[in-house]
Design an enzyme around this catalytic site. Structure first.
Site, PDB file in Angstrom:
ATOM      1  N   LYS A   1      67.552  53.545 -12.180  1.00 63.73           N
ATOM      2  CA  LYS A   1      66.593  54.077 -11.202  1.00 63.73           C
ATOM      3  C   LYS A   1      67.302  55.117 -10.331  1.00 63.73           C
ATOM      4  O   LYS A   1      67.462  54.965  -9.112  1.00 63.73           O
ATOM      5  CB  LYS A   1      65.995  52.940 -10.362  1.00 63.73           C
ATOM      6  CG  LYS A   1      64.616  53.309  -9.817  1.00 63.73           C
ATOM      7  CD  LYS A   1      63.828  52.085  -9.462  1.00 63.73           C
ATOM      8  CE  LYS A   1      62.507  52.430  -8.801  1.00 63.73           C
ATOM      9  NZ  LYS A   1      61.560  53.143  -9.672  1.00 63.73           N
TER      10      LYS A   1
ATOM     11  N   ARG B   1      69.341  45.277  -9.702  1.00 66.29           N
ATOM     12  CA  ARG B   1      69.123  46.572 -10.385  1.00 66.29           C
ATOM     13  C   ARG B   1      69.843  47.696  -9.656  1.00 66.29           C
ATOM     14  O   ARG B   1      70.377  48.604 -10.282  1.00 66.29           O
ATOM     15  CB  ARG B   1      67.626  46.851 -10.501  1.00 66.29           C
ATOM     16  CG  ARG B   1      67.307  48.003 -11.418  1.00 66.29           C
ATOM     17  CD  ARG B   1      65.837  48.116 -11.725  1.00 66.29           C
ATOM     18  NE  ARG B   1      65.032  48.353 -10.532  1.00 66.29           N
ATOM     19  CZ  ARG B   1      63.711  48.480 -10.539  1.00 66.29           C
ATOM     20  NH1 ARG B   1      63.033  48.375 -11.681  1.00 66.29           N
ATOM     21  NH2 ARG B   1      63.051  48.703  -9.417  1.00 66.29           N
TER      22      ARG B   1
ATOM     23  N   GLU C   1      57.724  55.529 -21.527  1.00 65.60           N
ATOM     24  CA  GLU C   1      57.078  55.046 -20.314  1.00 65.60           C
ATOM     25  C   GLU C   1      56.267  56.160 -19.697  1.00 65.60           C
ATOM     26  O   GLU C   1      56.278  57.297 -20.165  1.00 65.60           O
ATOM     27  CB  GLU C   1      58.105  54.477 -19.331  1.00 65.60           C
ATOM     28  CG  GLU C   1      59.140  55.439 -18.849  1.00 65.60           C
ATOM     29  CD  GLU C   1      60.059  54.803 -17.793  1.00 65.60           C
ATOM     30  OE1 GLU C   1      61.066  54.215 -18.172  1.00 65.60           O
ATOM     31  OE2 GLU C   1      59.747  54.919 -16.589  1.00 65.60           O
TER      32      GLU C   1
HETATM   33  C1  COI Z   1      58.004  52.049  -7.818  1.00 68.61           C
HETATM   34  O1  COI Z   1      57.092  51.663  -8.525  1.00 68.61           O
HETATM   35  O2  COI Z   1      58.426  51.358  -6.894  1.00 68.61           O
HETATM   36  C2  COI Z   1      58.669  53.329  -8.021  1.00 68.61           C
HETATM   37  O3  COI Z   1      59.788  53.445  -7.670  1.00 68.61           O
HETATM   38  C3  COI Z   1      57.948  54.474  -8.579  1.00 68.61           C
HETATM   39  C4  COI Z   1      57.939  55.613  -7.621  1.00 68.61           C
HETATM   40  C5  COI Z   1      57.801  56.889  -8.361  1.00 68.61           C
HETATM   41  C6  COI Z   1      56.844  55.443  -6.602  1.00 68.61           C
END
Ligand code: COI
Length: 410
Positions: free
Chosen positions: A256, A153, A292
């Site tokens: 991401k 990813r 989401e």
């Molecule tokens: C995760 O779930 O690892 C994330 O990256 C969300 C983050 C906002 C804590």
């Protein structure tokens, strides 16, 4: 130790890496400086700037912590960890110059870093991150959950954000080294996990809008417990946001990237002020399809059917999301990825969220246009509970890993 493999490359790398601009200061700098001064090749390879250790040769930092030893104990109340950042002992840092695809990195003491005020990540948000966890098993082993998925990813996200990605092996090696070097920070079995944050950012300076001339790949960790303050099994009250959007078609919602997260803070904080745990976002075109939650994916259960919004570029392809779909199918559910309208969600028997940080969190209520729809009042729904157990059994070694999803570190 895996660190030694890097160490053996150091002298030959030092000139090639000379133009790197990552400067590290603060905690650990003096330790690093004295270690660097002790190196035989220090005069040529590494410059020390005042009290600040200049890691223009990132490989040099490997020497500074050639045999990282995790503390035997750390002072933490393991029953009340929460989800916050703690300064651990080590982090991994690698750099790459634009156009070279050559990454050189090493473990170094956890600490602050400095960079040009004109760094691309600071000015134009050129960055992607990952999140994964290491868990302790009952017999003391350490398991990583699907780290190759995170590597893939990050590679995808790096391409979208015009950055070189660290190769998969380097990514995995960096994660393993960082976890092992911070072993004392892994919560005991059943008390939480070590959250691992790989980060890829444009640290080179730019002024005109362009990719950075230099990129830094970092891995740091923090022990964590439940993401939501109310506790892991306490169902969430969610608010459906109708004005602000998280992502739009053609944008970067499915990546991401760091730049997806600050924009949701305002709506999230507003919702929190009203007593909600988080926000459900709707699609940017018709304002009626569920996308989401700020930091996690969402699922709706109706009888033996489970649906989750389809991935079409605006929704993060969660690794927990993907895992939960597979687990639910193996339990006989008909699982599909499709457009999920807000009406479908309100008509569901059960709703739950998934993510690395949130794991599987049941939704207790959804408030839409001033009306509150409650699910399994006060209790997590049975499907969310069952999937949570199955997933965490795998992650913590309570059940045999027949799917090959975990990697054992020790
Ligand atoms: C995760 O779930 O690892 C994330 O990256 C969300 C983050 C906002 C804590």
């Amino acid at each position: 130790m895996e660190t030694r493999a890097h160490q053996s490359q150091m002298p030959s790398e030092r000139l090639r890496l000379k133009s790197s601009r990552l400067l590290i200061s603060g905690q650990g700098a003096s330790e690093l400086r004295s270690c660097l001064q002790a190196l035989p090749w220090n005069q040529e390879g590494t410059r020390l700037q005042g009290a600040r250790a200049d890691i223009r040769t990132p490989a040099a930092a490997a020497s500074a912590v050639a045999a990282p030893t995790s503390k035997s104990t750390v002072d933490i109340d393991w029953d009340n960890i929460g989800f916050g950042i703690r300064d651990t002992d080590y982090m991994y840092v690698a750099t790459c110059q634009l156009g070279t695809e050559e990454w050189r990195g090493s473990l170094r003491p956890f600490g602050n870093m400095t960079m040009s005020p004109s760094a691309a990540v600071l000015n134009y948000g050129q960055g992607v991150f990952e999140g994964l966890k290491a868990s302790r098993t009952a017999d003391g082993r350490i398991l990583l959950f699907r780290p190759e998925e995170n590597a893939a990813r990050m590679t995808y996200g790096a391409g979208r954000m015009s950055m070189p990605a660290p190769p998969k092996d380097l990514f995995l090696d960096a994660v393993k080294q960082t976890v092992l070097a911070n072993e004392a920070w892994i919560p005991p079995y059943g008390k939480g996990s070590l959250y691992i944050r790989p980060l890829l950012i444009g640290t080179g300076a730019v002024l005109g809008l362009a990719p950075a001339p230099e990129f830094t790949f970092l891995v740091f960790v923090s022990p964590v417990g439940s993401y939501f303050k109310t506790g892991q099994m306490s169902p969430l009250d969610l608010y459906v946001e109708e004005v602000f959007k998280r992502a739009s078609p053609g944008g970067s919602g499915g990546v991401k990237t760091i730049s997806n997260y600050a924009p949701v803070l305002m709506t999230q904080l507003n919702a929190k002020k009203q007593g909600f745990a988080d926000v459900i976002y709707l699609d940017a075109v018709e304002n009626k399809y569920v996308e989401e939650v700020s930091s996690c994916n969402i699922f709706v259960v109706k009888g033996k059917t489970i649906v989750t919004p389809e991935l079409k570029g605006t929704i993060l392809p969660g690794i927990t999301r993907k895992s939960v779909m597979e687990l639910a199918r193996s339990k006989g559910f008909d699982v599909s990825e499709e457009r999920v309208s807000i009406e479908d969600l309100l008509a569901g028997d059960e709703v739950f969220c998934t993510g690395t940080a949130v794991v599987i969190s049941a939704v207790g209520s959804v408030t839409y246009q001033g009306k509150k729809r409650e699910y399994h009042t006060g209790q997590p729904g049975p499907v969310a509970q069952d999937l949570y157990k199955t997933l965490t059994d795998l992650q913590t070694g309570r059940s045999p890993d027949t799917l090959g999803w975990t990697i054992q570190l020790s």
